[in-house]
Design a protein around this motif. Structure first.
Motif, PDB file in Angstrom:
ATOM      1  N   ALA A 192     -41.897  26.749 -43.698  1.00 39.06           N
ATOM      2  CA  ALA A 192     -41.530  26.748 -42.279  1.00 39.06           C
ATOM      3  C   ALA A 192     -40.404  27.761 -42.086  1.00 39.06           C
ATOM      4  N   ASP A 193     -40.764  29.011 -41.886  1.00 40.78           N
ATOM      5  CA  ASP A 193     -39.768  30.077 -41.858  1.00 40.78           C
ATOM      6  C   ASP A 193     -39.320  30.479 -40.451  1.00 40.78           C
ATOM      7  N   PHE A 240     -45.072  20.693 -33.752  1.00 43.00           N
ATOM      8  CA  PHE A 240     -44.495  21.006 -35.051  1.00 43.00           C
ATOM      9  C   PHE A 240     -43.099  21.535 -34.748  1.00 43.00           C
ATOM     10  N   ILE A 241     -42.080  20.758 -35.142  1.00 43.12           N
ATOM     11  CA  ILE A 241     -40.691  21.077 -34.781  1.00 43.12           C
ATOM     12  C   ILE A 241     -39.929  21.521 -36.019  1.00 43.12           C
ATOM     13  N   VAL A 242     -39.369  22.725 -35.945  1.00 42.26           N
ATOM     14  CA  VAL A 242     -38.604  23.296 -37.058  1.00 42.26           C
ATOM     15  C   VAL A 242     -37.181  23.522 -36.572  1.00 42.26           C
ATOM     16  N   LYS A 243     -36.222  22.798 -37.173  1.00 44.05           N
ATOM     17  CA  LYS A 243     -34.812  22.906 -36.773  1.00 44.05           C
ATOM     18  C   LYS A 243     -34.069  23.850 -37.695  1.00 44.05           C
ATOM     19  N   THR A 253     -40.641  23.704 -47.490  1.00 44.63           N
ATOM     20  CA  THR A 253     -42.050  23.849 -47.814  1.00 44.63           C
ATOM     21  C   THR A 253     -42.765  22.650 -47.214  1.00 44.63           C
ATOM     22  N   VAL A 254     -43.814  22.918 -46.444  1.00 42.31           N
ATOM     23  CA  VAL A 254     -44.541  21.886 -45.719  1.00 42.31           C
ATOM     24  C   VAL A 254     -45.951  21.774 -46.290  1.00 42.31           C
ATOM     25  N   LYS A 255     -46.370  20.547 -46.527  1.00 43.16           N
ATOM     26  CA  LYS A 255     -47.717  20.284 -47.022  1.00 43.16           C
ATOM     27  C   LYS A 255     -48.369  19.305 -46.048  1.00 43.16           C
ATOM     28  N   VAL A 290     -39.420  19.249 -39.438  1.00 40.01           N
ATOM     29  CA  VAL A 290     -38.933  19.774 -40.711  1.00 40.01           C
ATOM     30  C   VAL A 290     -37.738  20.683 -40.440  1.00 40.01           C
ATOM     31  N   LYS A 291     -37.095  21.114 -41.507  1.00 43.70           N
ATOM     32  CA  LYS A 291     -35.996  22.073 -41.408  1.00 43.70           C
ATOM     33  C   LYS A 291     -36.527  23.464 -41.744  1.00 43.70           C
TER      34      LYS A 291
END
Length: 125
Positions: A97-98, A122-125, A64-66, A59-60
């Motif tokens: 995803a903050d 869980f990858i947050v870019k 908001t992730v569900k 996600v970026k």
């Protein structure tokens, strides 16, 4: 006078119960409504004793992730380390995803001989 006092006591007790019942309640956003204002990134992860069907969730930052976890075999959970978020089988979590980075996720329930295979990123870019 005693009747009036009794009525006031009941009103105060009812008000206290109503206020306490709202404490700690976590509201899920309405369907299609994002906590961050953008689109909701939805994932359904299927868990079996051999592992998750999704090993990466990308996600970026700010999304908001569900995440919904479906137990196909056994009892499992999905806990994202570094976010302190956990979903158990048959449940859904929603969060923003903050924090950017790569975070491990794994089953937080001792679920048998293949428990160590219950991992992902869980990858947050």
């Amino acid at each position: 006078m005693a009747q009036l006092r009794s009525t006031w006591m009941w009103c105060l007790a009812l008000a206290a119960v109503l206020m306490l019942s709202a404490c700690g309640k976590i509201e899920e956003p309405a369907a299609g409504v994002s906590l961050s204002g953008g689109p909701i990134k939805e994932f359904t992860v299927h868990a079996r004793s051999s592992g998750y069907d999704i090993q990466e969730i990308k996600v970026k930052q700010g999304d908001t992730v569900k995440i919904t976890l479906k137990n196909e075999q056994g009892m499992h959970s999905l806990k994202i380390k570094g976010y302190n978020k956990e979903v158990r089988g048959g449940k859904t979590i929603t969060f923003v995803a903050d924090k950017a980075g790569e975070f491990d996720f794994s089953c937080n329930i001792s679920c048998g001989k293949n428990h160590e295979n219950m991992t992902g990123k869980f990858i947050v870019k």
